[in-house]
Structures are given as C-alpha cells and as structure tokens.
Design an enzyme around this catalytic site. Structure first.
Site, PDB file in Angstrom:
ATOM      1  N   GLN A  92       0.813  -1.219   0.000  1.00  0.00           N
ATOM      2  CA  GLN A  92       0.000   0.000   0.000  1.00  0.00           C
ATOM      3  C   GLN A  92       0.854   1.280   0.000  1.00  0.00           C
ATOM      4  O   GLN A  92       0.425   2.320  -0.487  1.00  0.00           O
ATOM      5  CB  GLN A  92      -0.958   0.003   1.191  1.00  0.00           C
ATOM      6  CG  GLN A  92      -0.285   0.077   2.545  1.00  0.00           C
ATOM      7  CD  GLN A  92      -1.252  -0.142   3.717  1.00  0.00           C
ATOM      8  OE1 GLN A  92      -2.427  -0.400   3.523  1.00  0.00           O
ATOM      9  NE2 GLN A  92      -0.737  -0.037   4.936  1.00  0.00           N
ATOM     10  N   HIS A 106       5.743   1.321  20.891  1.00  0.00           N
ATOM     11  CA  HIS A 106       6.986   1.052  21.629  1.00  0.00           C
ATOM     12  C   HIS A 106       7.943   2.214  21.347  1.00  0.00           C
ATOM     13  O   HIS A 106       8.124   2.607  20.185  1.00  0.00           O
ATOM     14  CB  HIS A 106       7.529  -0.298  21.154  1.00  0.00           C
ATOM     15  CG  HIS A 106       8.998  -0.495  21.297  1.00  0.00           C
ATOM     16  ND1 HIS A 106       9.635  -0.432  22.504  1.00  0.00           N
ATOM     17  CD2 HIS A 106       9.963  -0.784  20.373  1.00  0.00           C
ATOM     18  CE1 HIS A 106      10.933  -0.671  22.323  1.00  0.00           C
ATOM     19  NE2 HIS A 106      11.144  -0.875  21.044  1.00  0.00           N
ATOM     20  N   TYR A 109      17.327  -1.178  25.471  1.00  0.00           N
ATOM     21  CA  TYR A 109      18.350  -1.655  24.538  1.00  0.00           C
ATOM     22  C   TYR A 109      18.937  -0.470  23.788  1.00  0.00           C
ATOM     23  O   TYR A 109      18.330   0.605  23.706  1.00  0.00           O
ATOM     24  CB  TYR A 109      17.773  -2.712  23.576  1.00  0.00           C
ATOM     25  CG  TYR A 109      16.708  -2.226  22.625  1.00  0.00           C
ATOM     26  CD1 TYR A 109      17.032  -1.636  21.403  1.00  0.00           C
ATOM     27  CD2 TYR A 109      15.359  -2.374  22.942  1.00  0.00           C
ATOM     28  CE1 TYR A 109      16.045  -1.211  20.520  1.00  0.00           C
ATOM     29  CE2 TYR A 109      14.367  -1.946  22.063  1.00  0.00           C
ATOM     30  CZ  TYR A 109      14.709  -1.369  20.853  1.00  0.00           C
ATOM     31  OH  TYR A 109      13.740  -0.936  19.988  1.00  0.00           O
ATOM     32  N   ASP A 115       1.005 -37.163  18.806  1.00  0.00           N
ATOM     33  CA  ASP A 115       0.656 -38.515  19.217  1.00  0.00           C
ATOM     34  C   ASP A 115      -0.745 -38.482  19.812  1.00  0.00           C
ATOM     35  O   ASP A 115      -1.140 -37.490  20.417  1.00  0.00           O
ATOM     36  CB  ASP A 115       1.676 -39.134  20.179  1.00  0.00           C
ATOM     37  CG  ASP A 115       1.828 -38.375  21.483  1.00  0.00           C
ATOM     38  OD1 ASP A 115       1.394 -37.208  21.580  1.00  0.00           O
ATOM     39  OD2 ASP A 115       2.387 -38.953  22.421  1.00  0.00           O
TER      40      ASP A 115
HETATM   41  P1  FAD Z   1       5.821  -4.295   8.203  1.00  0.00           P
HETATM   42  O1  FAD Z   1       7.226  -3.861   8.096  1.00  0.00           O
HETATM   43  O2  FAD Z   1       4.886  -3.488   8.979  1.00  0.00           O
HETATM   44  O3  FAD Z   1       5.290  -4.546   6.761  1.00  0.00           O
HETATM   45  C1  FAD Z   1       3.947  -4.789   6.461  1.00  0.00           C
HETATM   46  C2  FAD Z   1       3.620  -4.101   5.166  1.00  0.00           C
HETATM   47  O4  FAD Z   1       2.330  -4.470   4.755  1.00  0.00           O
HETATM   48  C3  FAD Z   1       3.613  -2.603   5.322  1.00  0.00           C
HETATM   49  O5  FAD Z   1       4.582  -2.053   4.483  1.00  0.00           O
HETATM   50  C4  FAD Z   1       2.204  -2.202   4.959  1.00  0.00           C
HETATM   51  O6  FAD Z   1       2.153  -0.980   4.267  1.00  0.00           O
HETATM   52  C5  FAD Z   1       1.744  -3.366   4.118  1.00  0.00           C
HETATM   53  N1  FAD Z   1       0.306  -3.551   4.137  1.00  0.00           N
HETATM   54  C6  FAD Z   1      -0.493  -3.697   5.213  1.00  0.00           C
HETATM   55  N2  FAD Z   1      -1.769  -3.842   4.839  1.00  0.00           N
HETATM   56  C7  FAD Z   1      -1.791  -3.786   3.491  1.00  0.00           C
HETATM   57  C8  FAD Z   1      -2.836  -3.874   2.541  1.00  0.00           C
HETATM   58  N3  FAD Z   1      -4.104  -4.026   2.888  1.00  0.00           N
HETATM   59  N4  FAD Z   1      -2.494  -3.772   1.230  1.00  0.00           N
HETATM   60  C9  FAD Z   1      -1.203  -3.622   0.863  1.00  0.00           C
HETATM   61  N5  FAD Z   1      -0.178  -3.523   1.736  1.00  0.00           N
HETATM   62  C10 FAD Z   1      -0.473  -3.603   3.034  1.00  0.00           C
HETATM   63  N6  FAD Z   1      12.545  -6.039  15.494  1.00  0.00           N
HETATM   64  C11 FAD Z   1      13.774  -6.558  15.638  1.00  0.00           C
HETATM   65  O7  FAD Z   1      13.996  -7.702  15.278  1.00  0.00           O
HETATM   66  N7  FAD Z   1      14.792  -5.830  16.186  1.00  0.00           N
HETATM   67  C12 FAD Z   1      14.596  -4.580  16.629  1.00  0.00           C
HETATM   68  O8  FAD Z   1      15.523  -3.947  17.105  1.00  0.00           O
HETATM   69  C13 FAD Z   1      13.309  -4.021  16.518  1.00  0.00           C
HETATM   70  N8  FAD Z   1      13.082  -2.796  16.990  1.00  0.00           N
HETATM   71  C14 FAD Z   1      11.861  -2.215  16.797  1.00  0.00           C
HETATM   72  C15 FAD Z   1      11.665  -0.921  17.212  1.00  0.00           C
HETATM   73  C16 FAD Z   1      10.463  -0.305  16.998  1.00  0.00           C
HETATM   74  C17 FAD Z   1      10.277   1.090  17.455  1.00  0.00           C
HETATM   75  C18 FAD Z   1       9.422  -1.017  16.370  1.00  0.00           C
HETATM   76  C19 FAD Z   1       8.108  -0.369  16.114  1.00  0.00           C
HETATM   77  C20 FAD Z   1       9.594  -2.324  15.977  1.00  0.00           C
HETATM   78  C21 FAD Z   1      10.819  -2.940  16.191  1.00  0.00           C
HETATM   79  N9  FAD Z   1      11.042  -4.256  15.807  1.00  0.00           N
HETATM   80  C22 FAD Z   1      12.284  -4.790  15.923  1.00  0.00           C
HETATM   81  C23 FAD Z   1       9.968  -5.074  15.238  1.00  0.00           C
HETATM   82  C24 FAD Z   1      10.046  -5.127  13.730  1.00  0.00           C
HETATM   83  O9  FAD Z   1      10.265  -3.852  13.234  1.00  0.00           O
HETATM   84  C25 FAD Z   1       8.774  -5.702  13.138  1.00  0.00           C
HETATM   85  O10 FAD Z   1       8.367  -6.824  13.833  1.00  0.00           O
HETATM   86  C26 FAD Z   1       8.990  -6.064  11.681  1.00  0.00           C
HETATM   87  O11 FAD Z   1       9.543  -4.971  10.974  1.00  0.00           O
HETATM   88  C27 FAD Z   1       7.674  -6.471  11.043  1.00  0.00           C
HETATM   89  O12 FAD Z   1       7.895  -6.712   9.670  1.00  0.00           O
HETATM   90  P2  FAD Z   1       6.659  -7.038   8.730  1.00  0.00           P
HETATM   91  O13 FAD Z   1       7.196  -7.212   7.367  1.00  0.00           O
HETATM   92  O14 FAD Z   1       5.872  -8.138   9.318  1.00  0.00           O
HETATM   93  O15 FAD Z   1       5.704  -5.790   8.843  1.00  0.00           O
END
Ligand code: FAD
Length: 818
Positions: free
Chosen positions: A36, A229, A260, A546
């Site tokens: 999106q 967060h 962290y 099982d």
């Molecule tokens: P996203 O990156 O959210 O991607 C999902 C995508 O789907 C988005 O781009 C969105 O636009 C798209 N989408 C959604 N709905 C639709 C739709 N209907 N149609 C089309 N597209 C759509 N993780 C770590 O491992 N280490 C860290 O240090 C860490 N630090 C973090 C710090 C912060 C502040 C935050 C918020 C998160 C952190 N995380 C960290 C967690 C990590 O960032 C996320 O768990 C991870 O990026 C999720 O990836 P994703 O691809 O599942 O989701």
C-alpha cells in the site's frame, strides 16, 4: 512447460520481501508483492526498525530462525549497504538475579549451537567502552549478533526476487480477497485492490500490524495486538564523535531496566520496553490519513523519563547529550509472544506470516516458503502455528490483555513454569471448586487452570516419612515437596488426576475409520472397545502429534489429541463427501484419571460392570456407570499404574468427582497435580509431544517405533519413513538421570560429553520413586549408550548425569497389567 503457481504477497516489509525471495528461489517465480505504501519506504514497522538482532532465545525454533536470518542477511547488500553487520550482542546484568539468568541464556545458546560466553565487567567495558564498569556484574556476549538494516534487507531480497520474475505493485492497497464459490472447501483466487483485481492461487498476508484487518477480509481471527513502543536517539555523544565506524559497538541490552541500545554514527539509539503498555486499536491504524509513516506515532516524552535516567547511569558518556528525537513505533504482539504462521483452515491458499521481528524475518521467510512449496516447513513451527489458540484465547479481550502482558514481559526473567497472570481462569474443569477446597496451586496451559499440587496433601509427607532434597531458588519456583506425597500415593495407594484439559475429538460417520487409518501410524481397524496409541506423521515422516484413539462404535471414535493443531490437521484431511464429522468435545466433557494399585478397589464397588483385568483389559474402553454417572472408561495410564481415564459429560463432572473421592477416602485417595504426574510419566518413559519430540523427529529416533505399523496399509508419512529403524537412527531421545539426588534441571539445558556440547534436554522432572531427577535429551546415537557419563549445564555449573535404561519404573508393565 510447467508454470509456477501465481502468488500474491501482501506487504513489502521485511517479512514479505524475505518470502518473495525464498519463493522465487524455489522456482515459484510468478510472485506479485502488493504494497500500500511506496516500496522504498512503505511505512510499516520495517521502515524504521532499528534492526537489533539478538539471537538468544529459550525456544530452539526461534533461535534457529534468528540464526538463519543473521547468516542470510550477512551475505546481502543493497547499493553497497550491508543488510547485516555482525557487531556482536552484549546483554548486561546489574543484579545477581540477572547474572544468573545470563548463565541460563548462555546455556540455551550452547544447546542450540550459537557461540556465546558470559564475561566479567571488565570484558563488558572492553567490548562496549561507553559502559560504566562499576554498574554491571557481567554480560552475555554473542559475537554473531548484530545490526540488520531492515530497508536494505528488504531491497536486497526484493531485488533478487524481481530478478527471478517477481513484480511489485506499490501504492496499491489490498481491499478484499476473492475465492471460489460453490460446494467444498473454498480456495483463494486472488486479491482485490484499489487498482483492480490480481489473480492468485496462493495469497500470503505479510501485512505486519495490519494483519488482523486483512484477516478480517477472510473471516479469520488473527490474535495480534498492535502496540506502540518507544525508540529515541540522542544528540551527538562526544566519545563517539570522529570515531567513525572504528568503534563498532556491540548492540546492547540492559534488561533490568527494559532498555536496549545501538549506535547511529556519533549518536546512540535507545529502545524502551519499560513504559506503560500502549495498545493501538484497529481503528487507529488509518492509512492515508496517517501520512507516509503510519507506523510512527508521536513521541510521548514523559513515558521516556525513566529510560533516560537509567541510560545515563549505565552509559555515563550520555551525560553531555540529550534525547534529540524519538517516536512511538507500532508493531505486533501475540498472546504468547510468538509469530502467527500457517494457512487458513477454511480457505485453501490463504496464508499468514505475521507478528515476526526483523530478527526472525529471513528464517520465517524460508520456513513459510518451504511450507507452501513443499507442504511442510523444514523447521518445527508448532510454537508459531496460527492454529495453536482456541476459543476464548481468540477473543479481542484476551488478545489485548495478553498482548499488553507480552509487551511488559519482553525483557523480564520468565521461569519456565510461570503462568499467565491476566486473564486468570479462562478455562476451568468441573472439578475446579473441589481443587480450590483442597488448596490447589494452579498452573496454566492453553487457558486451562491445572493444579500443580494440593496443599491439603502436605501432612502426607510426614505421615509417610517422605523426605525430599531441598532445591535452589530457581528450581523451587512453582514447585512443592507435596508433589512427592502425591506421587507416593499414586504408586502406593490411589490418586485422582484431572485430565479434563487433554483435548479430545469425536470422529464419527461412515468415513471415520478410513480417515483415521489414513492419518494414524498404528492399526485403528480393531474391534469396538479397542484403544490405540498412535502417531500422526507429516509427509516427511516427522512426528506431528501422538494420539489415543478409542473405538467406541463401528463408526464412532474418541481421539485424545495434543491440542488445536491436531483438530486443524484432521479437518484438513476430511473427505469432501461429508462422510466424517469431527467435533471438539473437550469443553462439554471432563475426565478423571484414577490410578494406583488400589484403583480397582475404588472403582469396582461403584459400578455394576466388571472392571477386572480380564473383563476390561489394558488398552480397552467400555461405557459404564460410576454411581449415577454415565462414564466412558479407557483402561490406559500415563503414570504407569493400574487404572482408567473416566470420561463423562461436563454436567456430571461434579458428581463424578465427589463419588470417586468419597469412595476413595478409606483407601487414602489423594488429588494429584501436574508435578507428580510429570515425574511419574518420566519414570515410565512416556514422551510428551511438543517438548520431547516434534515434526523434526521421526518415530524411531523418538523411541516410538512400536506405534508404527507400516504393514497395515498406506498412511501419511509412510513412504517417507520406509527403510528407517531404531537401529539406523543417528540421534536418539535418551533417558538420563542426574547422579546427585539433590540436583534438578528443568529442560532446554545443554548436555555435554567430556565438556563438549552433544545435545540438549527436552523435558525433565523429579522421579520420586527413583529418588532423582530424570531428564530426557536428544543425543547422537553413539553417546546414547546406557551408562555413558555426561553433564548437564545448570546456571554455569555442570551437573553429572548418566544415560539410564528406560523405563526406570516397572519395565515389565506388571503394575499396569493386573
Ligand atoms: P511491516 O514492516 O509493517 O510490513 C507490512 C507491510 O504491509 C507494510 O509495508 C504495509 O504498508 C503493508 N500492508 C499492510 N496492509 C496492506 C494492505 N491491505 N495492502 C497492501 N499492503 C499492506 N525487530 C527486531 O527484530 N529488532 C529490533 O531492534 C526491533 N526494533 C523495533 C523498534 C520499533 C520502534 C518497532 C516499532 C519495531 C521494532 N522491531 C524490531 C519489530 C520489527 O520492526 C517488526 O516486527 C517487523 O519490521 C515487522 O515486519 P513485517 O514485514 O511483518 O511488517
């Protein structure tokens, strides 16, 4: 020429990009990633994730997903930017309890094959010069941990996928999922977007914290709670200025303060899990209105105050700088903190890969790709399976409460037996009020309240002269010596165990037998009244569960299973002709296990049915009355004593319990809890699926070859295990006993031979009959010989243990068959 199936991946975050890469690498090149946002910075969590990759995890699965991610991303670059830099990870302890915990965590790493060591304060400061050496007691250093550049990881993986034929539709929102119409199980046919329809036979939702909204398009409850967060950056830190990359600081965790850190050039980034939980509602997840970064909410400075104070104490060099910018970033939390992976139960071809950290993203991408392409993931994913929750665990109230709790607990020290504290009492058996009266201390599993032990049994310790070795602080949590009294009663008199939480299915109809024969490794085509222990294998021959199958009628079976994943598995194999009906009857029924040498003295006077050894044989079932209660009695025993599982409908539960308990009083009956139960089953060598063996193991390695009947005809997994045997297994689930009766382990510890790690403990428990702790462990076959001397790590100590012949108690089965 064979064409690859059409796949739509929803979301170009780090998970969607990893999946596109892994699918195309396996030859499935007709992949469309629909995003999106703008693909360069789509606006999900990955767009701003600081990308710290700490691999240490108590779950072997999660650690292996992380290790693959570190290795894979370490080989990728995007426009010269490395997707991963192994700067190392350092977790520091500022309390003795945390230092002990770091030793435990180091044990996990050793068990799972990740190099790490516990280092002293001086070494911590050498590794991370910003640290106040006087503030820390020690640290856990993992050299291969590091920093993922999530946008670079996305770009590199997407570029590879594109080069193999994948395409990307960005600025395109998925608004609906299309499916086949008509009879039979529906299949996806594509996605509707604001730019038109994209046809597809497989659709994978990698929509990050929008996952629940996409799930709702197909009627799927996705138990995911978006949480905010805090992440902040300091201004310039003087000691970092001008040092360029020369000072490659490890990523740092200060878990005692929920913090962290990573370096951003001459500034520091600080993440915080100590603030109040900030759940984000689905309605707050607007898209167009939220601008290009809907995953970033404004920074709430007050919530960060403690974080900043603590940070300056740990890293005094921050004193001359300030928090320059920050944001409240959104990402997904689940009721148990693990991802949600798998295929929709009712809509073929619709998959989910949700609630995944950057840390595990490439590993998840690979596993889900293998699952989609090959039919099974190459890794045991049962802890991450979408279908592991049921009933009230899927309610918005539960998901929100657990999501908030998972957030709070991210850096907490969690004991393996710690229980869900909110909500309490999601599922209780009809015997619950009696257990409370007996002073039950409850544990929790799958939402069920289960007695660990009963305080009312405390006087039995003295009465029977039972002495139990004292334990250290960690091993004595969620434990009581009363378990010894309950175990003693089971082996010497009779005990009643609440088996209600054991999930059971009724499988009935003209096609029921054929279905069970197809799924089970053992022979199910036996007379009415038979009870059969069997395995369910996947297509690769891995033990995916099982089960205990009781044939209660020609076309009616009661199947005791391990949980909702088994229900899902059975339902997926239902024939299209509606000849089989599967019902989860757990909630409407209950079960008491009555076991012990006096079990027959207790039950026989209560029933007019002959329950003698010859009339109701071992592994047979009979419907009878216990007092006024209609009961299905299964003559089986997971504790290795004479007795029955007595099943009744829930409305009779209270009367059943009271009838048995009253009749048992003169015999000295006790209510037994899970602690006694676990020790008793380990003494008998009975495996617990999910802990002792999983889909990564075949039946022979797990010591379960006796439950496989290759001659009975075809069944799922038969071809895969052809030619395998216990003799040819290269690894074995092995019984160890700890040499010192005072030593105790709890599971997941590394096992060493002459100091070298050779395996890991699966489940462990105290065997009160044998007077020592029993630990099952996966070991190479060549070190699994009875009598081999080994050690098991316990908080940095090495406890002597010896391979024992199993079962430890009653190998002749004389106690059960009488
Ligand atoms: P996203 O990156 O959210 O991607 C999902 C995508 O789907 C988005 O781009 C969105 O636009 C798209 N989408 C959604 N709905 C639709 C739709 N209907 N149609 C089309 N597209 C759509 N993780 C770590 O491992 N280490 C860290 O240090 C860490 N630090 C973090 C710090 C912060 C502040 C935050 C918020 C998160 C952190 N995380 C960290 C967690 C990590 O960032 C996320 O768990 C991870 O990026 C999720 O990836 P994703 O691809 O599942 O989701």
């Amino acid at each position: 020429m064979a064409t690859s199936p059409r796949v739509v991946v929803i979301g170009a975050g780090v998970v969607g990009c990893a999946l596109a890469d892994e699918l195309t690498q396996r030859g499935w090149t007709d992949v469309t990633v629909v995003e999106q946002g703008a693909v360069a910075a789509p606006g999900g969590s990955s767009s701003h994730a600081p990308g710290l990759v700490f691999q240490t995890n108590g779950s072997r699965t999660m650690a292996s997903l992380a290790a693959y991610t570190a290795t894979k991303l370490g080989s990728l670059t995007a426009a010269g930017r490395p997707a991963y830099t192994a700067v190392g990870g350092l977790e520091v302890a500022t309390t003795p309890e945390r230092l002990a915990e770091l030793h435990r965590r180091q044990g996990w790493n050793t068990a799972w094959g990740i190099e790490s060591r516990v280092v002293d304060p001086g070494e911590c400061a050498r590794l991370h010069p910003l640290l106040d050496v006087g503030a820390v007691l020690g640290g856990l250093h993992v050299p291969s941990d590091g920093l993922a550049d999530a946008p670079a990881a996305c770009e590199a993986q997407l570029d590879r996928a594109r080069a193999r034929g994948a395409r990307v539709l960005d600025r395109t929102r998925v608004t609906g999922i299309t499916r086949t119409a008509g009879a039979g199980r529906a299949r996806v046919t594509g996605v509707e977007t604001d730019g038109g329809t994209v046809p597809a036979g497989v659709v994978v939702c990698c929509a990050g914290f929008w996952g629940a909204a996409v799930g709702a398009m197909v009627g799927l409850a996705v138990p995911l709670q978006p949480m905010a967060h805090q992440y902040a950056r300091t201004g310039q830190v003087r000691s970092l200025a001008g040092s360029g990359d020369g000072l490659a600081l490890p990523i740092l965790r200060h878990q005692d303060a929920d913090l962290y850190y990573r370096r951003h050039g001459d500034r520091m980034g600080i993440g915080y899990y100590g603030h109040r939980p900030m759940p984000v509602g689905t309605d707050d997840l607007a898209s167009e209105e939220s601008g290009p970064m809907p995953s970033m909410l404004p920074f709430t400075e007050d919530d960060f105050a403690d974080a900043w104070t603590e940070s300056r104490l740990l890293l005094p060099g921050l004193a001359d700088t300030k928090v320059e910018d920050g944001f409240n970033g959104i990402f997904s939390f689940t009721p148990d903190g693990s991802p949600l992976l798998g295929e929709h139960a009712e809509l073929s071809g619709f998959w989910l890969a949700e609630a995944v950290w950057v840390t595990h993203s490439a590993g998840v991408g690979r596993a889900v790709a293998e699952w989609i392409v090959d039919g099974t993931p190459g890794t045991d994913l049962h802890e991450c399976d979408l279908h592991r929750f049921s009933g009230g665990q899927l309610s918005p109230a539960y998901v929100r409460a657990r999501g908030c709790q998972s957030f709070v607990e991210v850096y907490d020290i969690i004991h393996p037996h710690d229980r869900v504290s909110d909500p309490v009492g999601l599922r209780t058996s009809p015997f619950h009020h009696r257990q409370v009266e007996l002073g039950a201390v409850f544990g929790e599993a799958s939402g069920w309240e289960r007695p660990l032990w009963h305080e009312a049994n405390a006087p039995l310790l003295e009465r029977h002269g039972l002495t139990v070795p004292e334990r250290d602080d960690w091993a004595s949590r969620w434990w009581s010596p009363i378990a010894a009294a309950e175990a003693h009663a089971t082996r010497n008199r009779v005990a009643m165990y609440d088996m209600t939480p054991l999930m059971r299915l009724e499988v009935s109809g003209p096609g029921a037998l054929a279905l069970l024969q197809r799924l089970c490794t053992n022979q199910i085509d036996k007379s009415v009244g038979s009870v059969t222990y069997s395995l369910l294998l996947d297509g690769t021959g891995g033990v995916r569960s099982d089960v205990t199958v009781a044939r209660l009628g020609e076309q009616r079976f009661q199947v005791g299973v391990n949980g909702p994943l088994d229900l899902d598995w059975v339902q997926r194999h239902l024939p299209d002709d509606h000849s089989v009906v599967v019902r989860d009857v757990t909630g409407g029924t209950c079960c008491v296990g009555v076991w012990g040498p006096l079990a027959r003295d207790l039950v026989q006077p209560l029933t007019s049915t002959d329950v003698s050894h010859t009339a109701l044989k071992f592994f047979r079932a009979r419907e009878l009355y216990v007092g006024a209660v209609p009961v299905t009695a299964l003559r089986v025993s997971y504790v290795g004593e004479l007795g029955w599982e007595l099943y009744a409908s829930a409305e009779h539960g209270a009367l059943l319990w009271d009838t048995l308990y009253r009749a048992g009083a003169p015999l000295g009956v006790v209510a037994g809890g899970r602690l006694a139960f676990n020790g008793l089953r380990l003494e008998k060598g009975y495996r617990a699926w999910g802990t002792d063996m999983t889909a990564e193991h075949d039946p022979y390695e797990a010591g379960l070859g006796f439950a496989v009947r290759p001659d009975k005809g075809d069944f799922v997994g038969r071809a895969a295990i052809k030619g395998r045997s216990e003799a040819s297994a290269t690894r074995r689930l092995t019984c160890l006993t700890l040499d010192d009766p005072g030593d105790v382990v709890l599971g997941r510890e590394p096992v060493r031979l002459d100091g070298t790690p050779v395996g890991y403990v699966t489940s462990a428990g105290y065997g009160y009959t044998v007077g020592r702790c029993i630990a099952y462990a996966w070991l190479p076959s060549q070190v699994a010989a009875v009598g081999t001397a080994l050690t098991i790590d316990w908080f940095g100590r090495r406890l002597p243990a010896t391979v024992a012949a199993e079962p430890l108690v009653d190998p002749e089965m004389a106690r059960i068959r009488r």
